[in-house]
Design an enzyme around this catalytic site. Structure first.
Site, PDB file in Angstrom:
ATOM      1  N   ASP A 256       3.467  70.409   7.113  1.00  0.00           N
ATOM      2  CA  ASP A 256       4.701  70.705   6.387  1.00  0.00           C
ATOM      3  C   ASP A 256       5.165  72.137   6.640  1.00  0.00           C
ATOM      4  O   ASP A 256       6.362  72.408   6.722  1.00  0.00           O
ATOM      5  CB  ASP A 256       4.489  70.499   4.881  1.00  0.00           C
ATOM      6  N   GLY A 257       4.207  73.055   6.779  1.00  0.00           N
ATOM      7  CA  GLY A 257       4.574  74.449   7.017  1.00  0.00           C
ATOM      8  C   GLY A 257       5.331  74.642   8.313  1.00  0.00           C
ATOM      9  O   GLY A 257       6.256  75.460   8.386  1.00  0.00           O
TER      10      GLY A 257
ATOM     11  N   ARG B 214       9.142  76.079   8.371  1.00  0.00           N
ATOM     12  CA  ARG B 214       9.500  77.268   9.159  1.00  0.00           C
ATOM     13  C   ARG B 214      10.646  76.949  10.112  1.00  0.00           C
ATOM     14  O   ARG B 214      11.568  77.754  10.298  1.00  0.00           O
ATOM     15  CB  ARG B 214       8.280  77.771   9.924  1.00  0.00           C
TER      16      ARG B 214
ATOM     17  N   ASP C 150       0.936  84.199 -14.589  1.00  0.00           N
ATOM     18  CA  ASP C 150       0.513  84.558 -13.234  1.00  0.00           C
ATOM     19  C   ASP C 150       1.685  84.548 -12.258  1.00  0.00           C
ATOM     20  O   ASP C 150       1.535  84.952 -11.105  1.00  0.00           O
ATOM     21  CB  ASP C 150      -0.558  83.585 -12.743  1.00  0.00           C
TER      22      ASP C 150
ATOM     23  N   ALA D 198       5.142  70.360  -3.769  1.00  0.00           N
ATOM     24  CA  ALA D 198       4.331  71.421  -3.178  1.00  0.00           C
ATOM     25  C   ALA D 198       3.739  72.302  -4.282  1.00  0.00           C
ATOM     26  O   ALA D 198       3.058  71.819  -5.175  1.00  0.00           O
ATOM     27  CB  ALA D 198       5.182  72.217  -2.188  1.00  0.00           C
ATOM     28  N   TYR D 199       4.016  73.593  -4.241  1.00  0.00           N
ATOM     29  CA  TYR D 199       3.461  74.552  -5.209  1.00  0.00           C
ATOM     30  C   TYR D 199       3.836  74.160  -6.637  1.00  0.00           C
ATOM     31  O   TYR D 199       3.035  74.268  -7.576  1.00  0.00           O
ATOM     32  CB  TYR D 199       3.988  75.943  -4.859  1.00  0.00           C
TER      33      TYR D 199
ATOM     34  N   SER E 212       1.441  71.621  -7.960  1.00  0.00           N
ATOM     35  CA  SER E 212       0.135  72.217  -8.249  1.00  0.00           C
ATOM     36  C   SER E 212       0.148  72.991  -9.561  1.00  0.00           C
ATOM     37  O   SER E 212      -0.878  73.085 -10.243  1.00  0.00           O
ATOM     38  CB  SER E 212      -0.277  73.155  -7.106  1.00  0.00           C
TER      39      SER E 212
END
Length: 280
Positions: A65-66, A70, A170, A182-183, A186
Protein backbone atom coordinates in the site's frame (compact mmCIF):
# COMPACT_ATOMS: atom_id res chain seq x y z
CA UNK A 1 -5.74 0.79 -22.84
CA UNK A 2 -2.43 0.63 -24.65
CA UNK A 3 0.08 2.82 -22.80
CA UNK A 4 1.29 1.75 -19.35
CA UNK A 5 3.86 2.91 -16.79
CA UNK A 6 5.03 0.60 -14.00
CA UNK A 7 6.24 1.85 -10.62
CA UNK A 8 7.94 -1.09 -8.88
CA UNK A 9 9.31 -1.16 -5.35
CA UNK A 10 12.38 -3.32 -5.88
CA UNK A 11 12.83 -3.68 -2.13
CA UNK A 12 9.78 -5.97 -2.12
CA UNK A 13 10.24 -9.67 -2.74
CA UNK A 14 9.41 -10.76 -6.30
CA UNK A 15 8.71 -7.18 -7.44
CA UNK A 16 11.29 -7.40 -10.22
CA UNK A 17 9.93 -10.74 -11.43
CA UNK A 18 6.37 -9.34 -11.36
CA UNK A 19 7.43 -6.31 -13.38
CA UNK A 20 9.01 -8.58 -16.03
CA UNK A 21 5.87 -10.73 -16.18
CA UNK A 22 3.63 -7.68 -16.65
CA UNK A 23 5.81 -6.11 -19.33
CA UNK A 24 6.13 -9.36 -21.25
CA UNK A 25 2.38 -9.98 -21.21
CA UNK A 26 1.46 -6.42 -22.25
CA UNK A 27 4.13 -5.96 -24.92
CA UNK A 28 3.32 -9.29 -26.58
CA UNK A 29 -0.20 -7.97 -27.05
CA UNK A 30 0.87 -4.72 -28.64
CA UNK A 31 0.90 -2.45 -25.60
CA UNK A 32 3.62 0.08 -24.81
CA UNK A 33 5.09 -0.28 -21.33
CA UNK A 34 7.66 1.88 -19.50
CA UNK A 35 8.96 1.51 -15.95
CA UNK A 36 10.77 3.42 -13.22
CA UNK A 37 13.32 0.60 -13.44
CA UNK A 38 14.32 1.71 -16.92
CA UNK A 39 16.58 4.29 -15.28
CA UNK A 40 16.88 3.31 -11.60
CA UNK A 41 16.38 0.12 -9.60
CA UNK A 42 17.24 1.58 -6.19
CA UNK A 43 13.71 0.96 -4.91
CA UNK A 44 13.15 4.60 -3.92
CA UNK A 45 9.87 4.78 -5.93
CA UNK A 46 9.77 8.59 -5.86
CA UNK A 47 8.61 8.93 -9.43
CA UNK A 48 8.39 12.49 -10.75
CA UNK A 49 5.56 13.75 -12.92
CA UNK A 50 7.98 14.56 -15.71
CA UNK A 51 9.08 10.90 -15.77
CA UNK A 52 5.64 9.81 -16.94
CA UNK A 53 5.21 9.76 -20.75
CA UNK A 54 2.34 12.07 -21.76
CA UNK A 55 0.37 9.29 -23.50
CA UNK A 56 0.30 7.09 -20.38
CA UNK A 57 -3.19 5.71 -19.69
CA UNK A 58 -2.51 3.58 -16.61
CA UNK A 59 -0.02 3.46 -13.73
CA UNK A 60 0.69 -0.03 -12.35
CA UNK A 61 2.11 0.00 -8.83
CA UNK A 62 4.03 -3.09 -7.67
CA UNK A 63 4.65 -3.30 -3.93
CA UNK A 64 2.53 -2.67 -0.88
CA UNK A 65 0.00 0.00 0.00
CA UNK A 66 2.87 2.37 0.74
CA UNK A 67 4.17 2.08 -2.81
CA UNK A 68 0.75 2.92 -4.23
CA UNK A 69 0.23 5.82 -1.81
CA UNK A 70 3.61 7.31 -2.70
CA UNK A 71 2.76 7.05 -6.40
CA UNK A 72 -0.61 8.75 -5.79
CA UNK A 73 1.07 11.63 -3.93
CA UNK A 74 3.92 12.08 -6.40
CA UNK A 75 1.66 12.00 -9.45
CA UNK A 76 -1.33 13.88 -8.02
CA UNK A 77 -3.03 16.04 -10.62
CA UNK A 78 -2.05 13.96 -13.66
CA UNK A 79 -5.41 12.16 -13.41
CA UNK A 80 -3.95 8.84 -14.58
CA UNK A 81 -5.72 5.85 -12.98
CA UNK A 82 -3.61 3.58 -10.76
CA UNK A 83 -3.76 -0.20 -10.41
CA UNK A 84 -2.05 -1.80 -7.42
CA UNK A 85 -0.33 -5.21 -7.55
CA UNK A 86 0.35 -6.36 -4.01
CA UNK A 87 3.84 -7.54 -3.09
CA UNK A 88 3.59 -6.19 0.45
CA UNK A 89 1.71 -7.20 3.60
CA UNK A 90 -1.94 -6.16 3.86
CA UNK A 91 -2.57 -4.55 0.50
CA UNK A 92 -5.98 -3.00 1.23
CA UNK A 93 -5.54 -0.64 -1.72
CA UNK A 94 -4.27 -3.17 -4.23
CA UNK A 95 -6.60 -4.91 -6.68
CA UNK A 96 -4.25 -7.82 -7.44
CA UNK A 97 -3.21 -9.94 -4.46
CA UNK A 98 -2.50 -13.36 -6.00
CA UNK A 99 -0.30 -14.44 -8.92
CA UNK A 100 -3.18 -16.22 -10.65
CA UNK A 101 -5.12 -12.94 -10.81
CA UNK A 102 -2.44 -11.01 -12.67
CA UNK A 103 -2.87 -11.99 -16.33
CA UNK A 104 -6.71 -11.95 -16.26
CA UNK A 105 -6.53 -8.44 -14.80
CA UNK A 106 -4.11 -7.27 -17.47
CA UNK A 107 -6.46 -8.69 -20.13
CA UNK A 108 -9.29 -6.61 -18.66
CA UNK A 109 -7.17 -3.47 -18.91
CA UNK A 110 -6.27 -4.14 -22.54
CA UNK A 111 -9.95 -4.68 -23.34
CA UNK A 112 -11.10 -1.58 -21.40
CA UNK A 113 -13.20 -3.69 -19.02
CA UNK A 114 -12.72 -1.69 -15.83
CA UNK A 115 -14.10 1.18 -13.75
CA UNK A 116 -12.32 4.20 -12.31
CA UNK A 117 -13.05 5.13 -8.69
CA UNK A 118 -12.02 8.61 -7.54
CA UNK A 119 -10.53 8.65 -4.04
CA UNK A 120 -10.66 11.78 -1.91
CA UNK A 121 -7.35 13.30 -0.74
CA UNK A 122 -6.44 15.73 2.05
CA UNK A 123 -4.40 18.92 1.96
CA UNK A 124 -2.47 20.02 5.03
CA UNK A 125 -0.67 23.26 5.87
CA UNK A 126 1.82 23.82 8.70
CA UNK A 127 1.93 27.40 10.02
CA UNK A 128 4.61 28.99 12.23
CA UNK A 129 4.38 32.59 13.47
CA UNK A 130 1.81 33.52 10.85
CA UNK A 131 3.71 32.01 7.90
CA UNK A 132 3.00 28.77 6.09
CA UNK A 133 6.17 26.63 6.20
CA UNK A 134 4.88 23.48 4.54
CA UNK A 135 1.99 22.32 2.38
CA UNK A 136 1.42 18.75 1.27
CA UNK A 137 -1.30 16.25 0.37
CA UNK A 138 -2.25 12.80 1.64
CA UNK A 139 -4.31 9.90 0.33
CA UNK A 140 -4.63 8.05 3.65
CA UNK A 141 -4.19 10.48 6.51
CA UNK A 142 -2.51 13.46 8.06
CA UNK A 143 -1.49 12.63 11.62
CA UNK A 144 -0.14 14.62 14.54
CA UNK A 145 2.18 12.27 16.42
CA UNK A 146 4.69 12.41 19.26
CA UNK A 147 8.32 13.21 18.56
CA UNK A 148 9.26 11.55 21.85
CA UNK A 149 7.86 8.27 23.15
CA UNK A 150 7.56 9.67 26.68
CA UNK A 151 5.47 12.81 26.47
CA UNK A 152 1.74 13.18 25.84
CA UNK A 153 0.75 15.91 23.41
CA UNK A 154 -1.58 18.77 24.27
CA UNK A 155 -3.43 20.63 21.54
CA UNK A 156 -6.63 22.48 20.72
CA UNK A 157 -8.91 21.51 17.82
CA UNK A 158 -11.11 23.96 15.91
CA UNK A 159 -13.57 23.07 13.13
CA UNK A 160 -14.53 25.84 10.69
CA UNK A 161 -13.07 28.36 13.11
CA UNK A 162 -15.16 27.15 16.06
CA UNK A 163 -13.51 25.69 19.14
CA UNK A 164 -14.18 21.95 19.52
CA UNK A 165 -12.01 20.60 22.34
CA UNK A 166 -8.67 20.46 24.06
CA UNK A 167 -6.90 17.12 23.82
CA UNK A 168 -4.21 15.40 25.85
CA UNK A 169 -3.23 12.36 23.82
CA UNK A 170 -0.47 10.59 21.96
CA UNK A 171 -1.69 12.39 18.85
CA UNK A 172 -4.61 12.67 16.46
CA UNK A 173 -5.37 11.33 12.99
CA UNK A 174 -7.38 13.02 10.26
CA UNK A 175 -8.20 10.32 7.75
CA UNK A 176 -9.88 9.98 4.37
CA UNK A 177 -12.29 7.08 3.75
CA UNK A 178 -9.44 5.36 1.90
CA UNK A 179 -7.24 5.73 4.97
CA UNK A 180 -9.91 4.53 7.38
CA UNK A 181 -8.50 0.98 7.10
CA UNK A 182 -4.97 2.15 7.93
CA UNK A 183 -3.70 4.12 10.96
CA UNK A 184 -7.25 5.22 11.76
CA UNK A 185 -8.38 1.60 12.15
CA UNK A 186 -5.42 0.80 14.40
CA UNK A 187 -6.39 3.73 16.64
CA UNK A 188 -9.96 2.44 16.96
CA UNK A 189 -11.57 4.69 14.35
CA UNK A 190 -14.51 3.68 12.14
CA UNK A 191 -14.12 1.87 8.82
CA UNK A 192 -15.63 3.80 5.90
CA UNK A 193 -16.38 2.75 2.32
CA UNK A 194 -13.60 4.22 0.16
CA UNK A 195 -15.93 6.01 -2.26
CA UNK A 196 -17.45 8.14 0.51
CA UNK A 197 -16.72 11.83 0.94
CA UNK A 198 -15.89 12.71 4.56
CA UNK A 199 -13.04 13.24 7.01
CA UNK A 200 -12.57 11.07 10.10
CA UNK A 201 -10.82 12.59 13.11
CA UNK A 202 -9.55 10.02 15.63
CA UNK A 203 -7.51 10.73 18.79
CA UNK A 204 -4.59 8.40 19.51
CA UNK A 205 -4.66 7.01 23.06
CA UNK A 206 -6.44 10.02 24.55
CA UNK A 207 -5.66 10.64 28.21
CA UNK A 208 -9.11 12.11 28.75
CA UNK A 209 -12.73 11.11 28.14
CA UNK A 210 -12.93 12.80 24.69
CA UNK A 211 -11.51 9.72 22.95
CA UNK A 212 -14.25 9.30 20.35
CA UNK A 213 -13.77 9.59 16.61
CA UNK A 214 -15.65 12.40 14.91
CA UNK A 215 -16.85 12.20 11.29
CA UNK A 216 -16.84 15.54 9.50
CA UNK A 217 -18.19 16.77 6.20
CA UNK A 218 -15.75 16.98 3.27
CA UNK A 219 -15.94 20.78 3.10
CA UNK A 220 -15.09 21.27 6.77
CA UNK A 221 -11.74 22.75 7.79
CA UNK A 222 -9.83 21.43 10.80
CA UNK A 223 -7.31 23.54 12.67
CA UNK A 224 -5.03 22.00 15.30
CA UNK A 225 -3.17 24.45 17.54
CA UNK A 226 -0.19 23.21 19.53
CA UNK A 227 -0.19 23.70 23.29
CA UNK A 228 3.33 22.52 23.99
CA UNK A 229 6.28 21.11 22.07
CA UNK A 230 7.34 17.66 20.93
CA UNK A 231 5.02 16.86 18.00
CA UNK A 232 5.40 16.03 14.33
CA UNK A 233 2.85 16.25 11.52
CA UNK A 234 3.00 13.23 9.23
CA UNK A 235 1.59 13.13 5.69
CA UNK A 236 0.86 9.48 4.83
CA UNK A 237 3.95 8.55 6.87
CA UNK A 238 6.05 9.85 3.97
CA UNK A 239 6.79 13.50 4.69
CA UNK A 240 7.05 15.20 8.09
CA UNK A 241 7.27 18.61 9.72
CA UNK A 242 8.10 19.37 13.36
CA UNK A 243 5.69 21.65 15.23
CA UNK A 244 6.15 23.69 18.41
CA UNK A 245 3.90 25.52 20.86
CA UNK A 246 1.71 28.06 19.07
CA UNK A 247 2.14 26.44 15.65
CA UNK A 248 -0.95 25.41 13.69
CA UNK A 249 -1.85 22.54 11.40
CA UNK A 250 -4.73 23.25 9.01
CA UNK A 251 -6.36 20.32 7.19
CA UNK A 252 -9.00 20.39 4.48
CA UNK A 253 -10.15 18.37 1.51
CA UNK A 254 -7.71 18.54 -1.41
CA UNK A 255 -8.84 19.81 -4.79
CA UNK A 256 -7.21 16.76 -6.44
CA UNK A 257 -8.30 13.13 -6.25
CA UNK A 258 -6.59 9.80 -6.82
CA UNK A 259 -8.24 7.83 -9.66
CA UNK A 260 -7.97 4.12 -8.89
CA UNK A 261 -8.86 1.27 -11.19
CA UNK A 262 -11.57 -1.08 -9.95
CA UNK A 263 -11.85 -4.47 -11.60
CA UNK A 264 -13.37 -6.91 -9.16
CA UNK A 265 -17.12 -7.13 -8.73
CA UNK A 266 -16.74 -7.34 -4.97
CA UNK A 267 -18.30 -5.16 -2.30
CA UNK A 268 -16.31 -3.12 0.19
CA UNK A 269 -17.62 -5.31 3.01
CA UNK A 270 -16.53 -8.53 1.31
CA UNK A 271 -13.12 -7.10 0.52
CA UNK A 272 -12.77 -5.96 4.13
CA UNK A 273 -13.87 -9.36 5.42
CA UNK A 274 -11.33 -11.11 3.20
CA UNK A 275 -8.47 -8.97 4.52
CA UNK A 276 -9.48 -9.16 8.16
CA UNK A 277 -9.80 -12.95 7.98
CA UNK A 278 -6.64 -13.40 5.93
CA UNK A 279 -8.47 -14.70 2.80
CA UNK A 280 -6.57 -12.73 0.16
Amino acid sequence: MKYFYIIANYNKEYAQETEKQIRTYLERRGAVCRSNGDEDRSGDCRTKKEDIPPQTQCIISIGGDGTLIRAARNLAGLNIPILGVNRGHLGYLNQVNRDDELEPVLAQLLEDRYQVEERMMLCGEAWKKGSMVMKDIALNEIALIRKSVLNALRFFVYVNGQYLSRYSADGIIVSTPTGSTAYNMSAGGPLVAPGARMMIMTPICSHELNARSIVLEPEDQIQIEMFGDGQVASFDGDTFVELEEGDRLIIRRSSVVTPMIRLKEISFMQNLSNHLSGRI
